[in-house]
Design a protein around this motif. Structure first.
Motif, PDB file in Angstrom:
ATOM      1  N   ASP A  55      91.563 -17.837  65.789  1.00 52.70           N
ATOM      2  CA  ASP A  55      91.064 -18.859  65.168  1.00 52.70           C
ATOM      3  C   ASP A  55      90.931 -18.443  63.495  1.00 52.70           C
ATOM      4  OD1 ASP A  55      90.110 -20.320  67.320  1.00 52.70           O
ATOM      5  OD2 ASP A  55      88.187 -18.780  67.584  1.00 52.70           O
ATOM      6  N   ILE A  56      91.344 -17.253  63.064  1.00 51.70           N
ATOM      7  CA  ILE A  56      91.119 -17.167  61.832  1.00 51.70           C
ATOM      8  C   ILE A  56      92.582 -17.493  61.366  1.00 51.70           C
ATOM      9  CG2 ILE A  56      91.690 -15.187  60.124  1.00 51.70           C
ATOM     10  CD1 ILE A  56      89.270 -13.677  61.714  1.00 51.70           C
ATOM     11  N   ALA A  57      93.653 -17.264  62.144  1.00 54.95           N
ATOM     12  CA  ALA A  57      95.016 -17.379  61.663  1.00 54.95           C
ATOM     13  C   ALA A  57      95.037 -19.050  61.705  1.00 54.95           C
ATOM     14  CB  ALA A  57      95.956 -16.913  62.934  1.00 54.95           C
ATOM     15  N   LYS A  58      94.550 -19.751  62.513  1.00 54.07           N
ATOM     16  CA  LYS A  58      94.792 -21.158  62.647  1.00 54.07           C
ATOM     17  C   LYS A  58      93.978 -21.643  61.441  1.00 54.07           C
ATOM     18  CE  LYS A  58      93.292 -25.149  65.239  1.00 54.07           C
ATOM     19  NZ  LYS A  58      92.304 -25.546  66.528  1.00 54.07           N
ATOM     20  N   ASN A  59      92.716 -21.234  61.143  1.00 54.37           N
ATOM     21  CA  ASN A  59      92.049 -21.747  59.875  1.00 54.37           C
ATOM     22  C   ASN A  59      92.771 -21.504  58.458  1.00 54.37           C
ATOM     23  OD1 ASN A  59      90.243 -22.812  61.456  1.00 54.37           O
ATOM     24  ND2 ASN A  59      88.622 -20.979  61.056  1.00 54.37           N
ATOM     25  N   LEU A  60      93.753 -20.352  58.653  1.00 54.73           N
ATOM     26  CA  LEU A  60      94.154 -19.877  57.331  1.00 54.73           C
ATOM     27  C   LEU A  60      95.795 -20.607  57.310  1.00 54.73           C
ATOM     28  CD1 LEU A  60      93.533 -15.955  56.901  1.00 54.73           C
ATOM     29  CD2 LEU A  60      92.569 -18.128  55.571  1.00 54.73           C
ATOM     30  N   GLY A  61      96.053 -21.187  58.293  1.00 54.06           N
ATOM     31  CA  GLY A  61      97.310 -21.643  58.616  1.00 54.06           C
ATOM     32  C   GLY A  61      98.453 -20.591  58.523  1.00 54.06           C
ATOM     33  N   PRO A  65     100.195 -12.648  63.800  1.00 57.24           N
ATOM     34  CA  PRO A  65     100.413 -11.071  63.180  1.00 57.24           C
ATOM     35  C   PRO A  65     100.261 -10.991  61.652  1.00 57.24           C
ATOM     36  CG  PRO A  65     102.237 -12.019  64.581  1.00 57.24           C
ATOM     37  CD  PRO A  65     101.165 -13.148  64.562  1.00 57.24           C
ATOM     38  N   SER A  66     100.150 -11.941  60.894  1.00 58.55           N
ATOM     39  CA  SER A  66      99.833 -12.123  59.616  1.00 58.55           C
ATOM     40  C   SER A  66      98.331 -11.900  59.432  1.00 58.55           C
ATOM     41  CB  SER A  66     100.369 -13.482  58.832  1.00 58.55           C
ATOM     42  OG  SER A  66     101.872 -13.476  58.828  1.00 58.55           O
ATOM     43  N   ALA A  67      97.657 -12.571  60.199  1.00 57.89           N
ATOM     44  CA  ALA A  67      96.208 -12.561  60.070  1.00 57.89           C
ATOM     45  C   ALA A  67      95.831 -10.984  60.480  1.00 57.89           C
ATOM     46  CB  ALA A  67      95.381 -13.744  60.871  1.00 57.89           C
ATOM     47  N   GLU A  69      97.291  -8.433  60.221  1.00 62.85           N
ATOM     48  CA  GLU A  69      97.725  -7.314  58.962  1.00 62.85           C
ATOM     49  C   GLU A  69      96.494  -7.600  57.806  1.00 62.85           C
ATOM     50  OE1 GLU A  69     101.413  -7.668  56.406  1.00 62.85           O
ATOM     51  OE2 GLU A  69     102.355  -8.182  58.409  1.00 62.85           O
ATOM     52  N   GLN A  70      96.129  -8.801  57.641  1.00 64.82           N
ATOM     53  CA  GLN A  70      95.079  -8.842  56.447  1.00 64.82           C
ATOM     54  C   GLN A  70      93.669  -8.218  57.096  1.00 64.82           C
ATOM     55  OE1 GLN A  70      94.947 -10.208  53.559  1.00 64.82           O
ATOM     56  NE2 GLN A  70      97.377 -10.754  53.712  1.00 64.82           N
ATOM     57  N   ILE A  71      93.420  -8.556  58.429  1.00 64.42           N
ATOM     58  CA  ILE A  71      92.191  -8.218  58.998  1.00 64.42           C
ATOM     59  C   ILE A  71      92.276  -6.373  59.009  1.00 64.42           C
ATOM     60  CG2 ILE A  71      91.079  -7.696  61.068  1.00 64.42           C
ATOM     61  CD1 ILE A  71      91.828 -10.704  61.532  1.00 64.42           C
ATOM     62  N   ILE A  72      93.369  -5.724  59.350  1.00 64.54           N
ATOM     63  CA  ILE A  72      93.762  -4.275  59.107  1.00 64.54           C
ATOM     64  C   ILE A  72      93.186  -4.028  57.602  1.00 64.54           C
ATOM     65  CG2 ILE A  72      95.418  -2.512  59.362  1.00 64.54           C
ATOM     66  CD1 ILE A  72      96.517  -3.979  61.834  1.00 64.54           C
ATOM     67  N   LYS A  73      93.984  -4.487  56.859  1.00 61.36           N
ATOM     68  CA  LYS A  73      93.612  -4.059  55.335  1.00 61.36           C
ATOM     69  C   LYS A  73      91.877  -4.323  54.941  1.00 61.36           C
ATOM     70  CE  LYS A  73      97.901  -5.694  53.602  1.00 61.36           C
ATOM     71  NZ  LYS A  73      99.109  -6.600  53.067  1.00 61.36           N
ATOM     72  N   LEU A  74      91.557  -5.385  55.344  1.00 60.22           N
ATOM     73  CA  LEU A  74      90.018  -5.523  55.220  1.00 60.22           C
ATOM     74  C   LEU A  74      89.088  -4.525  56.126  1.00 60.22           C
ATOM     75  CD1 LEU A  74      90.075  -9.317  55.027  1.00 60.22           C
ATOM     76  CD2 LEU A  74      89.729  -7.841  53.069  1.00 60.22           C
ATOM     77  N   GLU A  75      89.654  -4.147  57.125  1.00 62.59           N
ATOM     78  CA  GLU A  75      88.904  -3.023  58.099  1.00 62.59           C
ATOM     79  C   GLU A  75      89.015  -1.766  57.359  1.00 62.59           C
ATOM     80  OE1 GLU A  75      88.741  -3.113  62.949  1.00 62.59           O
ATOM     81  OE2 GLU A  75      90.795  -3.328  61.929  1.00 62.59           O
ATOM     82  N   ARG A  76      90.293  -1.363  56.665  1.00 62.02           N
ATOM     83  CA  ARG A  76      90.343  -0.035  56.127  1.00 62.02           C
ATOM     84  C   ARG A  76      89.562  -0.171  54.999  1.00 62.02           C
ATOM     85  NH1 ARG A  76      97.003  -0.096  57.032  1.00 62.02           N
ATOM     86  NH2 ARG A  76      96.943   1.200  59.183  1.00 62.02           N
ATOM     87  N   ALA A  77      89.135  -0.992  54.322  1.00 58.43           N
ATOM     88  CA  ALA A  77      88.555  -1.263  53.149  1.00 58.43           C
ATOM     89  C   ALA A  77      86.915  -1.264  53.340  1.00 58.43           C
ATOM     90  CB  ALA A  77      88.786  -2.363  52.067  1.00 58.43           C
ATOM     91  N   GLY A  78      86.648  -1.192  54.792  1.00 56.58           N
ATOM     92  CA  GLY A  78      85.144  -1.343  55.135  1.00 56.58           C
ATOM     93  C   GLY A  78      84.702  -2.747  54.893  1.00 56.58           C
TER      94      GLY A  78
END
Length: 146
Positions: A55-61, A65-67, A69-78
């Motif tokens: 759903d995140i990927a769909k909303n961001l267009g 896999p790209s979504a 990637e973003q989630i992993i970065k945000l997860e690592r940043a807490g």
């Protein structure tokens, strides 16, 4: 095929072009901020509750896999965590953390101040026109999302 009043087609073109240029402006708005425009968009999207990665990927267009990637970065940043979806035990939701909420609030305050600075250059009449257009834009956004 639908036929439209040429005025509507012209207005649609101008509206799309304004939105496109606005997106470019907002992406460049806070180059020194901790969050990219895409990350802030993702965090804002889940600020009212968790969403699945698809759903995140769909909303961001973007693609999943790209979504991810973003989630992993945000997860690592807490700033986000992944939790079991309460509606489907096989699925996972991405949920914003307290730190993520604070980061969104900070970025929004900074970016709102930057836009307010731009708005200072408008006349009172232009500010009124902009304020009058916002409910119409919100209506268009709502009809697109539903």
């Amino acid at each position: 095929m639908n036929t439209f009043d040429p005025r509507l087609l012209d207005l649609a073109q101008e509206f799309r072009e304004s939105l496109r240029l606005g997106v470019y402006m907002f992406r460049r708005l806070d180059p020194d901020g901790d969050l990219t425009a895409a990350q802030l968009s993702l965090l804002s999207m889940i600020s009212d509750g968790g969403l699945r990665v698809g759903d995140i990927a769909k909303n961001l267009g973007i693609k999943v896999p790209s979504a991810t990637e973003q989630i992993i970065k945000l997860e690592r940043a807490g700033l986000v965590t992944r939790q079991q979806d309460p509606d489907d035990s096989r699925a996972v939701q991405v949920v914003i953390t307290v730190a993520g909420t604070a980061a969104v609030e900070s970025a929004n305050q900074r970016r709102n101040a930057m836009v307010a600075e731009l708005l200072r250059d408008l006349t009172s009449e232009e500010i009124e026109h902009l304020a009058s257009a916002l409910p119409v834009i919100s209506k268009l956004n709502s009809s697109f999302q539903n």
